[in-house]
Design a protein around this motif. Structure first.
Motif, mmCIF file in Angstrom:
data_model
loop_
_atom_site.group_PDB
_atom_site.id
_atom_site.type_symbol
_atom_site.label_atom_id
_atom_site.label_comp_id
_atom_site.label_asym_id
_atom_site.label_seq_id
_atom_site.Cartn_x
_atom_site.Cartn_y
_atom_site.Cartn_z
ATOM 1 N N CYS A 146 0.835 -1.191 0.000
ATOM 2 C CA CYS A 146 0.000 0.000 0.000
ATOM 3 C C CYS A 146 0.874 1.247 0.000
ATOM 4 O O CYS A 146 1.800 1.363 0.798
ATOM 5 C CB CYS A 146 -0.900 0.016 1.224
ATOM 6 N N LEU A 147 0.554 2.168 -0.893
ATOM 7 C CA LEU A 147 1.247 3.453 -0.963
ATOM 8 C C LEU A 147 0.276 4.564 -0.594
ATOM 9 O O LEU A 147 -0.874 4.560 -1.020
ATOM 10 C CB LEU A 147 1.794 3.694 -2.367
ATOM 11 N N SER A 148 0.750 5.508 0.171
ATOM 12 C CA SER A 148 -0.042 6.666 0.576
ATOM 13 C C SER A 148 0.380 7.857 -0.266
ATOM 14 O O SER A 148 1.570 8.165 -0.365
ATOM 15 C CB SER A 148 0.215 6.950 2.061
ATOM 16 N N LEU A 149 -0.597 8.504 -0.892
ATOM 17 C CA LEU A 149 -0.343 9.659 -1.753
ATOM 18 C C LEU A 149 -1.149 10.854 -1.271
ATOM 19 O O LEU A 149 -2.177 10.690 -0.617
ATOM 20 C CB LEU A 149 -0.792 9.360 -3.194
ATOM 21 N N PRO A 150 -0.751 12.062 -1.651
ATOM 22 C CA PRO A 150 -1.623 13.212 -1.412
ATOM 23 C C PRO A 150 -2.910 13.046 -2.236
ATOM 24 O O PRO A 150 -2.919 12.342 -3.257
ATOM 25 C CB PRO A 150 -0.803 14.405 -1.919
ATOM 26 N N HIS A 173 -5.141 7.815 0.462
ATOM 27 C CA HIS A 173 -4.695 9.118 0.947
ATOM 28 C C HIS A 173 -5.355 9.351 2.298
ATOM 29 O O HIS A 173 -6.390 8.781 2.610
ATOM 30 C CB HIS A 173 -4.999 10.258 -0.036
ATOM 31 N N TYR A 174 -4.700 10.155 3.103
ATOM 32 C CA TYR A 174 -5.217 10.537 4.406
ATOM 33 C C TYR A 174 -5.620 12.006 4.346
ATOM 34 O O TYR A 174 -4.995 12.783 3.663
ATOM 35 C CB TYR A 174 -4.146 10.340 5.483
ATOM 36 N N GLY A 175 -6.648 12.340 5.100
ATOM 37 C CA GLY A 175 -7.158 13.696 5.260
ATOM 38 C C GLY A 175 -6.612 14.794 4.486
ATOM 39 O O GLY A 175 -6.061 15.060 3.592
ATOM 40 N N ALA A 187 -1.659 2.722 8.495
ATOM 41 C CA ALA A 187 -0.625 3.164 9.429
ATOM 42 C C ALA A 187 -0.977 4.437 10.177
ATOM 43 O O ALA A 187 -0.541 4.635 11.298
ATOM 44 C CB ALA A 187 0.699 3.352 8.683
ATOM 45 N N ARG A 188 -1.758 5.297 9.555
ATOM 46 C CA ARG A 188 -2.118 6.567 10.211
ATOM 47 C C ARG A 188 -3.598 6.634 10.535
ATOM 48 O O ARG A 188 -4.192 7.690 10.566
ATOM 49 C CB ARG A 188 -1.689 7.733 9.324
ATOM 50 N N GLY A 189 -4.202 5.471 10.782
ATOM 51 C CA GLY A 189 -5.626 5.428 11.118
ATOM 52 C C GLY A 189 -6.466 5.151 9.880
ATOM 53 O O GLY A 189 -6.031 4.459 8.965
ATOM 54 N N LYS A 190 -7.668 5.703 9.856
ATOM 55 C CA LYS A 190 -8.570 5.471 8.731
ATOM 56 C C LYS A 190 -8.286 6.447 7.599
ATOM 57 O O LYS A 190 -8.169 7.644 7.816
ATOM 58 C CB LYS A 190 -10.023 5.600 9.170
ATOM 59 N N ALA A 191 -8.204 5.911 6.391
ATOM 60 C CA ALA A 191 -7.991 6.720 5.192
ATOM 61 C C ALA A 191 -9.353 6.963 4.546
ATOM 62 O O ALA A 191 -10.126 6.027 4.374
ATOM 63 C CB ALA A 191 -7.070 6.010 4.211
ATOM 64 N N PRO A 192 -9.650 8.204 4.162
ATOM 65 C CA PRO A 192 -10.959 8.482 3.573
ATOM 66 C C PRO A 192 -11.219 7.723 2.272
ATOM 67 O O PRO A 192 -12.333 7.347 1.995
ATOM 68 C CB PRO A 192 -10.961 9.980 3.314
ATOM 69 N N THR A 227 -10.150 -1.263 -8.746
ATOM 70 C CA THR A 227 -11.390 -1.396 -7.988
ATOM 71 C C THR A 227 -12.070 -0.041 -7.868
ATOM 72 O O THR A 227 -11.479 1.009 -8.155
ATOM 73 C CB THR A 227 -11.126 -1.926 -6.567
ATOM 74 N N ASP A 228 -13.307 -0.089 -7.397
ATOM 75 C CA ASP A 228 -13.987 1.144 -7.013
ATOM 76 C C ASP A 228 -13.257 1.735 -5.816
ATOM 77 O O ASP A 228 -12.478 1.055 -5.145
ATOM 78 C CB ASP A 228 -15.439 0.860 -6.632
ATOM 79 N N ILE A 229 -13.549 2.958 -5.517
ATOM 80 C CA ILE A 229 -12.945 3.617 -4.357
ATOM 81 C C ILE A 229 -13.595 3.084 -3.077
ATOM 82 O O ILE A 229 -14.820 3.034 -2.968
ATOM 83 C CB ILE A 229 -13.086 5.146 -4.459
ATOM 84 N N GLY A 230 -12.741 2.680 -2.140
ATOM 85 C CA GLY A 230 -13.204 2.259 -0.823
ATOM 86 C C GLY A 230 -13.064 3.422 0.153
ATOM 87 O O GLY A 230 -12.394 4.420 -0.138
ATOM 88 N N HIS A 231 -13.687 3.284 1.301
ATOM 89 C CA HIS A 231 -13.689 4.376 2.280
ATOM 90 C C HIS A 231 -13.360 3.860 3.676
ATOM 91 O O HIS A 231 -13.752 2.762 4.059
ATOM 92 C CB HIS A 231 -15.054 5.062 2.299
ATOM 93 N N ASP A 232 -12.634 4.684 4.428
ATOM 94 C CA ASP A 232 -12.333 4.436 5.843
ATOM 95 C C ASP A 232 -11.579 3.133 6.092
ATOM 96 O O ASP A 232 -11.814 2.447 7.074
ATOM 97 C CB ASP A 232 -13.607 4.488 6.682
ATOM 98 N N SER A 233 -10.630 2.823 5.230
ATOM 99 C CA SER A 233 -9.798 1.643 5.393
ATOM 100 C C SER A 233 -8.700 1.943 6.419
ATOM 101 O O SER A 233 -8.048 2.977 6.362
ATOM 102 C CB SER A 233 -9.182 1.269 4.047
#
Length: 142
Positions: free
Chosen positions: A86-90, A140-142, A118-123, A109-115
């Motif tokens: 998993c990669l986190s992007l802006p 991405h996170y917040g 490492a930094r909690g739930k990603a929108p 895939t379709d966009i998932g929510h609140d997965s």
């Protein structure tokens, strides 16, 4: 590249017993176990161990493989050492990546929510495969 916006969020490893695996990583590498109590209580599907402030390793039980909704065929990765990276992007880079993948006819895939990561739930998050069939999650996170 010290200011590069791409960061490693988490790696998912298939394990026979996630609680035992979390204990091993804690004892052997000093990694902080996360959500082990919630896992053993049946409240979350897997525990994790923290690598650093931005990166965790999820310890997924092999029994979860057949229920993986990431992509058709994802259960075939069971038994392989890594399920997905998993990669986190802006947020803007997340959106731009979806456009690029679509332009190159890469299934996703379709966009998932609140997965959880490492930094909690990603929108928002989604999955796709690289040319070798490895599953990649982007969030991405917040």
């Amino acid at each position: 590249m010290t200011n590069h916006p791409v960061r490693l969020d988490h790696v998912v490893l298939w394990v026979a017993d996630p609680a035992v695996a979390a204990g091993f990583y804690e004892r052997m590498l000093g990694l902080e176990p996360l959500r082990v109590t919630e896992f053993t209580a049946g409240e979350v599907p897997f525990p994790s161990v923290r690598v650093n402030e931005e990166t965790i390793i999820d310890l997924a039980p092999l029994t979860l493989a057949e229920r993986m909704p990431a992509l058709p065929g994802a259960a075939d990765s069971a038994g392989h050492p890594v399920n997905h990276v998993c990669l986190s992007l802006p947020s803007d880079a997340f959106d731009a990546l979806r456009v690029r993948l679509a332009e190159h006819a890469v299934p996703m895939t379709d966009i998932g929510h609140d997965s959880f990561g490492a930094r909690g739930k990603a929108p928002r998050n989604f999955y796709f495969r690289d040319p070798d069939g490895n599953v990649v999650e982007v969030r991405h996170y917040g």
